[in-house]
Design a protein around this motif. Structure first.
Motif, PDB file in Angstrom:
ATOM      1  N   TYR A  35       0.834  -1.195   0.000  1.00 19.57           N
ATOM      2  CA  TYR A  35       0.000   0.000   0.000  1.00 19.57           C
ATOM      3  C   TYR A  35       0.874   1.253   0.000  1.00 19.57           C
ATOM      4  N   THR A  49      -4.237   0.604  -9.023  1.00 24.38           N
ATOM      5  CA  THR A  49      -3.609  -0.664  -8.635  1.00 24.38           C
ATOM      6  C   THR A  49      -2.781  -1.223  -9.785  1.00 24.38           C
ATOM      7  N   ASN A  78      -1.215   1.024  -5.361  1.00 27.53           N
ATOM      8  CA  ASN A  78      -1.397  -0.261  -4.698  1.00 27.53           C
ATOM      9  C   ASN A  78      -0.761  -1.308  -5.609  1.00 27.53           C
ATOM     10  N   GLU A 116      -9.227   0.191  -0.857  1.00 28.85           N
ATOM     11  CA  GLU A 116      -8.080   1.032  -1.216  1.00 28.85           C
ATOM     12  C   GLU A 116      -8.044   1.364  -2.707  1.00 28.85           C
TER      13      GLU A 116
END
Length: 576
Positions: A35, A49, A78, A116
């Protein structure tokens, strides 16, 4: 996410290990999540991501050539590294490529739903990890906005395992042993694991174990069958199409940054993937946004040295930063790739980078083969000329003996690179054709090919063609190679012994500058072992042949007015 279980990786990056995701059939796959820092950002800020899916242990994360995932996380992503099905801690059975499309799409859907994530996903990774990107993209998962496949192939038969019917022996066997070794340990098959470990530690000698299909390390109770399946399916067709995206290019609708190396084993697969998606991706947007980076690299590592060859400081280009800009462009709207050339390639010989908007596929610079009937070895009379012949010329003859094959560039280990071929060129089982020293530099960029008029004393044969840069100091630098097997090249016609056939096949792509004083050289042979398997010369399939099945063949290469054998180069005068 359990905040107390997160590992502090420094500078605000946190790692969550062993995150589990359930696939559509109930199998659970495991990943590590890195993260990005949250300081100076609103609480619970979401980020794009980056996903890598690989079969070698998620802790490795392709760090043999890429920056560690922590580096990408530091730049606001991420980063998720997942063990594919049947590998590492993930459940299910591993069969290379078979489940990667569905599993990749399911993983992306799962990632987008996590707190997230801002819903924007990119994929990266090379080799097998590159293929997982193509397979996932063909499933058209919502949220996948770009990929960066490195040193891989969209067409497994033509770009990964076979070249015009010849098995890529060294890479296929070496990789197969590596994968099976992990399978044996996962299944706790101690005896099979010991055999595989012994073979793996003596890899250079394993290509001479005969017959290949009966190699003891490939067999054992409980071992999967995929390596044997690769050997059994020596022609393109349903088996291969079910594992790759060769018939589903129209399903891929995302931009891609293709990374390749001029001396990588999957070079042709990488270039073909770029060209195929430029032509046949599923949208005009995707077709327009295919990019290629081609460097002077082998599979591992990516740098300025291969053996004794030094490609200079420009070969040390920062591929991590290039990829970061790529993802910033598509996942953060940075515009970092706006105006970039579609092709950025390293020019061998000049040792510098060049740019182009297209990758040439046509070869219009034609060099015709000539000799006095004795082009055998570097001591022979073979020449290359822009002038065709107005008369017939005596043919060149050599003998192919499977027991004593011509050794591939890089020697018995089939290591790739710009190796000096001068010593190998002394053998009479190699035909050598060279130009006069060039009066001006010549730049070859694209896909060379040959048209050879050949006859063989047996009803099955191979021919290899190798492009070489002959230097004034006597060195003969290997540039690229191609091979064709009669039963594949002439699959739609009947190949016959003692009959002249027109062999038309391509070499691997390249970008190379031949300097003033250099000679362009073409080497013709009937083997490049163990880069490719040897043709036994009999009706027995190569993977089932032993030395009892080997037969020598006399090969005839014709040139002249009636049979204008030639080397076709995508070439032009080198720019200043």
């Amino acid at each position: 996410m359990n905040e107390s279980s997160l590992v502090d990786c420094g500078e605000g990056v946190r790692l969550e290990r062993g995150v589990r995701a359930r696939m559509r059939d109930g199998v659970e796959l495991v990943s590590d999540h890195y993260y990005p820092p949250q300081r100076d950002l609103p609480q619970r800020c979401t980020q794009p991501t980056l996903l890598m899916r690989q079969p070698y242990g998620r802790d490795i994360a392709s760090t043999v050539v890429y920056a560690h995932p922590v580096w990408f996380a530091r730049h606001g992503y991420n980063v998720v590294i997942q063990d594919v099905r049947g590998r590492g801690d993930s459940g299910g059975e591993f069969y290379p490529f078979r489940h990667e499309g569905a599993d990749g799409a399911d993983t992306i859907a799962w990632l987008r739903a996590r707190p997230e994530s801002n819903g924007r996903v990119g994929m990266y990774g090379f080799s097998y990890q590159g293929m997982t990107q193509f397979l996932a993209a063909a499933e058209q998962p919502e949220g996948l906005q770009c990929i960066s496949p490195g040193m891989t192939a969209f067409d497994l038969y033509h770009g990964w395992f076979y070249h015009q019917g010849a098995l890529r022996l060294a890479s296929t066997l070496g990789w197969g042993l590596q994968l099976l070794k992990a399978d044996a340990r996962r299944k706790k098959l101690r005896e099979a694991s010991d055999r595989l470990e012994q073979a793996w530690t003596q890899l250079a000698s394993q290509t001479s174990v005969l017959p290949l299909r009966a190699h003891p390390a490939l067999h054992g109770e409980g071992l999967p069958s995929y390596v044997l399946d690769w050997l059994d399916h020596d022609s393109p067709g349903k088996y291969w199409n079910s594992l790759d995206v060769s018939e589903r290019l129209g399903k891929i609708c995302v931009p891609a940054l293709h990374i390749s190396g001029w001396y990588d084993m999957f070079l042709r697969g990488s270039i073909d993937g770029f060209l195929a998606l430029r032509k046949s991706a599923g949208s005009e947007f995707a077709r327009e946004h295919q990019y290629l980076l081609a460097g002077p690299w082998v599979h591992i590592p990516w740098g300025d040295r291969i053996g004794a060859a030094d490609f200079g400081p420009e070969a040390l280009v920062d591929t991590d930063t290039i990829q970061l800009r790529w993802f910033d462009h598509w996942l953060k709207d940075s515009g970092a790739f706006t105006g970039k050339a579609r092709v950025r390639h390293f020019v061998l010989g000049e040792n510098c980078w060049s740019e182009a908007d297209i990758f040439p596929t046509e070869a219009e610079y034609i060099l015709f083969l000539h000799s006095e009937g004795r082009a055998n070895s570097r001591k022979g009379t073979g020449t290359l000329s822009l002038l065709s012949s107005d008369a017939d010329e005596p043919c060149d003859i050599f003998v192919h003996d499977p027991e004593v094959p011509v050794i591939a560039p890089g020697g018995p280990a089939a290591a790739s690179g710009q190796f000096d071929q001068a010593a190998l060129e002394l053998g009479n089982n190699v035909l050598i054709y060279s130009t006069e020293p060039l009066e001006k530099p010549l730049w070859v960029f694209g896909i060379p090919r040959v048209v050879l008029y050949c006859a063989t004393s047996l009803g099955t044969a191979d021919f290899t063609a190798k492009l070489v840069r002959a230097r004034p100091n006597g060195a003969a630098e290997f540039i690229c190679i191609g091979i064709a097997r009669s039963n594949r090249l002439f699959a739609d016609t009947k190949y016959a012994a003692e009959k002249i056939h027109r062999w038309d096949f391509s070499l691997d792509p390249t970008s190379c500058c031949f300097a003033k004083g250099d000679r362009i050289r073409l080497e013709i042979a009937s083997s490049a072992f163990p880069l490719f398997d040897r043709n036994p010369g009999s009706d027995v399939p190569s993977c089932q042949a032993t030395s009892w099945d080997w037969q020598r063949s006399t090969q005839f290469v014709f040139h002249g007015k009636v049979c204008p054998s030639a080397l076709y180069l995508p070439a032009s005068e080198a720019p200043e």
